[in-house]
Design a protein around this motif. Structure first.
Motif, PDB file in Angstrom:
ATOM      1  N   MET A   1      76.094  47.483  68.873  1.00 56.16           N
ATOM      2  CA  MET A   1      75.417  48.120  69.991  1.00 56.16           C
ATOM      3  C   MET A   1      74.488  47.093  70.632  1.00 56.16           C
ATOM      4  O   MET A   1      73.952  46.225  69.974  1.00 56.16           O
ATOM      5  CB  MET A   1      74.609  49.321  69.514  1.00 56.16           C
ATOM      6  CG  MET A   1      73.798  49.906  70.632  1.00 56.16           C
ATOM      7  SD  MET A   1      73.159  51.562  70.454  1.00 56.16           S
ATOM      8  CE  MET A   1      72.140  51.477  69.053  1.00 56.16           C
ATOM      9  N   PHE A   2      74.291  47.225  71.922  1.00 54.67           N
ATOM     10  CA  PHE A   2      73.368  46.335  72.611  1.00 54.67           C
ATOM     11  C   PHE A   2      72.132  47.107  73.037  1.00 54.67           C
ATOM     12  O   PHE A   2      72.140  48.329  73.163  1.00 54.67           O
ATOM     13  CB  PHE A   2      74.033  45.685  73.831  1.00 54.67           C
ATOM     14  CG  PHE A   2      74.248  46.626  74.988  1.00 54.67           C
ATOM     15  CD1 PHE A   2      73.237  46.871  75.909  1.00 54.67           C
ATOM     16  CD2 PHE A   2      75.458  47.263  75.169  1.00 54.67           C
ATOM     17  CE1 PHE A   2      73.435  47.726  76.976  1.00 54.67           C
ATOM     18  CE2 PHE A   2      75.672  48.124  76.239  1.00 54.67           C
ATOM     19  CZ  PHE A   2      74.655  48.358  77.148  1.00 54.67           C
ATOM     20  N   ALA A   3      71.067  46.362  73.268  1.00 53.69           N
ATOM     21  CA  ALA A   3      69.843  46.910  73.826  1.00 53.69           C
ATOM     22  C   ALA A   3      69.293  45.872  74.782  1.00 53.69           C
ATOM     23  O   ALA A   3      69.093  44.719  74.396  1.00 53.69           O
ATOM     24  CB  ALA A   3      68.832  47.230  72.728  1.00 53.69           C
ATOM     25  N   GLN A  11      63.788  50.022  76.576  1.00 55.28           N
ATOM     26  CA  GLN A  11      65.118  49.444  76.418  1.00 55.28           C
ATOM     27  C   GLN A  11      66.170  50.321  77.089  1.00 55.28           C
ATOM     28  O   GLN A  11      66.020  51.538  77.162  1.00 55.28           O
ATOM     29  CB  GLN A  11      65.504  49.370  74.940  1.00 55.28           C
ATOM     30  CG  GLN A  11      64.700  48.444  74.104  1.00 55.28           C
ATOM     31  CD  GLN A  11      65.216  48.440  72.671  1.00 55.28           C
ATOM     32  OE1 GLN A  11      65.682  49.462  72.176  1.00 55.28           O
ATOM     33  NE2 GLN A  11      65.134  47.294  72.025  1.00 55.28           N
ATOM     34  N   ARG A  13      70.084  51.282  76.520  1.00 56.05           N
ATOM     35  CA  ARG A  13      71.119  51.249  75.480  1.00 56.05           C
ATOM     36  C   ARG A  13      72.197  52.268  75.819  1.00 56.05           C
ATOM     37  O   ARG A  13      71.948  53.240  76.529  1.00 56.05           O
ATOM     38  CB  ARG A  13      70.521  51.614  74.111  1.00 56.05           C
ATOM     39  CG  ARG A  13      69.392  50.730  73.689  1.00 56.05           C
ATOM     40  CD  ARG A  13      68.971  50.916  72.238  1.00 56.05           C
ATOM     41  NE  ARG A  13      68.889  52.253  71.740  1.00 56.05           N
ATOM     42  CZ  ARG A  13      67.813  52.783  71.144  1.00 56.05           C
ATOM     43  NH1 ARG A  13      66.712  52.091  71.009  1.00 56.05           N
ATOM     44  NH2 ARG A  13      67.848  54.006  70.680  1.00 56.05           N
ATOM     45  N   PRO A  14      73.410  52.072  75.274  1.00 57.83           N
ATOM     46  CA  PRO A  14      74.444  53.101  75.452  1.00 57.83           C
ATOM     47  C   PRO A  14      73.951  54.440  74.900  1.00 57.83           C
ATOM     48  O   PRO A  14      73.218  54.487  73.907  1.00 57.83           O
ATOM     49  CB  PRO A  14      75.615  52.574  74.624  1.00 57.83           C
ATOM     50  CG  PRO A  14      75.387  51.113  74.507  1.00 57.83           C
ATOM     51  CD  PRO A  14      73.894  50.945  74.481  1.00 57.83           C
ATOM     52  N   GLN A  19      74.494  60.795  69.446  1.00 61.00           N
ATOM     53  CA  GLN A  19      73.081  60.956  69.770  1.00 61.00           C
ATOM     54  C   GLN A  19      72.782  62.300  70.439  1.00 61.00           C
ATOM     55  O   GLN A  19      71.708  62.496  70.993  1.00 61.00           O
ATOM     56  CB  GLN A  19      72.635  59.806  70.674  1.00 61.00           C
ATOM     57  CG  GLN A  19      72.716  58.460  69.984  1.00 61.00           C
ATOM     58  CD  GLN A  19      72.650  57.298  70.948  1.00 61.00           C
ATOM     59  OE1 GLN A  19      73.437  57.227  71.896  1.00 61.00           O
ATOM     60  NE2 GLN A  19      71.705  56.406  70.716  1.00 61.00           N
ATOM     61  N   TYR A  69      74.047  55.494  79.983  1.00 61.07           N
ATOM     62  CA  TYR A  69      73.120  54.666  79.212  1.00 61.07           C
ATOM     63  C   TYR A  69      71.760  55.352  79.184  1.00 61.07           C
ATOM     64  O   TYR A  69      71.325  55.912  80.191  1.00 61.07           O
ATOM     65  CB  TYR A  69      72.974  53.282  79.845  1.00 61.07           C
ATOM     66  CG  TYR A  69      74.299  52.599  80.020  1.00 61.07           C
ATOM     67  CD1 TYR A  69      74.861  51.859  78.992  1.00 61.07           C
ATOM     68  CD2 TYR A  69      75.017  52.726  81.209  1.00 61.07           C
ATOM     69  CE1 TYR A  69      76.098  51.250  79.136  1.00 61.07           C
ATOM     70  CE2 TYR A  69      76.251  52.126  81.368  1.00 61.07           C
ATOM     71  CZ  TYR A  69      76.786  51.390  80.328  1.00 61.07           C
ATOM     72  OH  TYR A  69      78.009  50.801  80.480  1.00 61.07           O
ATOM     73  N   TRP A  72      65.078  54.171  76.564  1.00 65.13           N
ATOM     74  CA  TRP A  72      64.166  54.501  75.475  1.00 65.13           C
ATOM     75  C   TRP A  72      62.842  53.808  75.721  1.00 65.13           C
ATOM     76  O   TRP A  72      62.794  52.614  76.032  1.00 65.13           O
ATOM     77  CB  TRP A  72      64.739  54.043  74.135  1.00 65.13           C
ATOM     78  CG  TRP A  72      65.712  54.992  73.549  1.00 65.13           C
ATOM     79  CD1 TRP A  72      65.442  55.946  72.611  1.00 65.13           C
ATOM     80  CD2 TRP A  72      67.116  55.098  73.824  1.00 65.13           C
ATOM     81  NE1 TRP A  72      66.594  56.649  72.303  1.00 65.13           N
ATOM     82  CE2 TRP A  72      67.640  56.138  73.034  1.00 65.13           C
ATOM     83  CE3 TRP A  72      67.989  54.419  74.674  1.00 65.13           C
ATOM     84  CZ2 TRP A  72      68.969  56.509  73.061  1.00 65.13           C
ATOM     85  CZ3 TRP A  72      69.318  54.781  74.712  1.00 65.13           C
ATOM     86  CH2 TRP A  72      69.803  55.809  73.902  1.00 65.13           C
TER      87      TRP A  72
END
Length: 180
Positions: A1-3, A11, A13-14, A19, A69, A72
């Motif tokens: 996963m990327f952030a 951030q 993120r996907p 979630q 996306y 957060w």
């Protein structure tokens, strides 16, 4: 996963189906400010409906289409950005956003939207990125302007919301106009 960092403590993120509980909790907080503008906010009222929304975007991404996306802030989901439409063959996509009040005033949507637009043009070779909103959503109209988009026009009474037909403004930026 990327952030990807948006600012100190924020951030991008996907946002994925696993979630859904966090997404549902976020929707409960965000609903008062996003419900009139985001169609699935009205429908995300329990774990199953929240999961359905996120699964729809996951399925879209698997087909190289819509994707979503989250934003957060200090580890808490406060909003997000998405490609509501993504047509690589046509070279046109549409982005959208939402944010609960806890994330407002920090430029998070602007920075996240710029990342999506930049990716669409530079990585995917899109020709046009659209932004659609109701004229009544003044924050969304202002966001489109800040992103350097041009107002293309209005689709009058394009969709119903709670029994009243709503207009849709269309904003866009073209690849050759994008300053990235």
């Amino acid at each position: 996963m990327f952030a990807l960092p948006l600012d100190d403590g924020a951030q991008l993120r996907p946002l994925e189906p696993w979630q859904a509980p966090e997404f549902l909790a976020h929707m409960e907080r965000a609903r008062p400010t996003v419900d009139p503008w985001i169609p699935w906010a009205t429908r995300s009222t329990d774990l199953m409906t929240a999961l359905t929304v996120l699964q729809g975007y996951a399925d879209g991404q698997a087909k190289d289409g819509a994707r979503i996306y989250g934003i957060w802030l200090d580890g808490v989901l406060v909003g997000g950005v998405m490609f509501t439409q993504f047509d690589a063959a046509l070279g046109v996509c549409e982005i959208g956003c939402w944010l609960e009040s806890a994330g407002e005033g920090r430029g998070l949507v602007h920075r996240a939207s710029r990342l999506l637009i930049d990716w669409a043009f530079r990585e995917r070779g899109m020709s046009r990125v659209e932004w659609r909103t109701t004229p009544a959503n003044k924050r969304s109209v202002a966001a489109a302007r800040r992103l350097g988009m041009s107002r293309d026009g209005v689709l009058r009474q394009q969709f119903p919301y709670r029994g009243v037909r709503q207009d849709t403004e269309i904003w866009s930026v073209l690849a050759e106009e994008w300053d990235g």
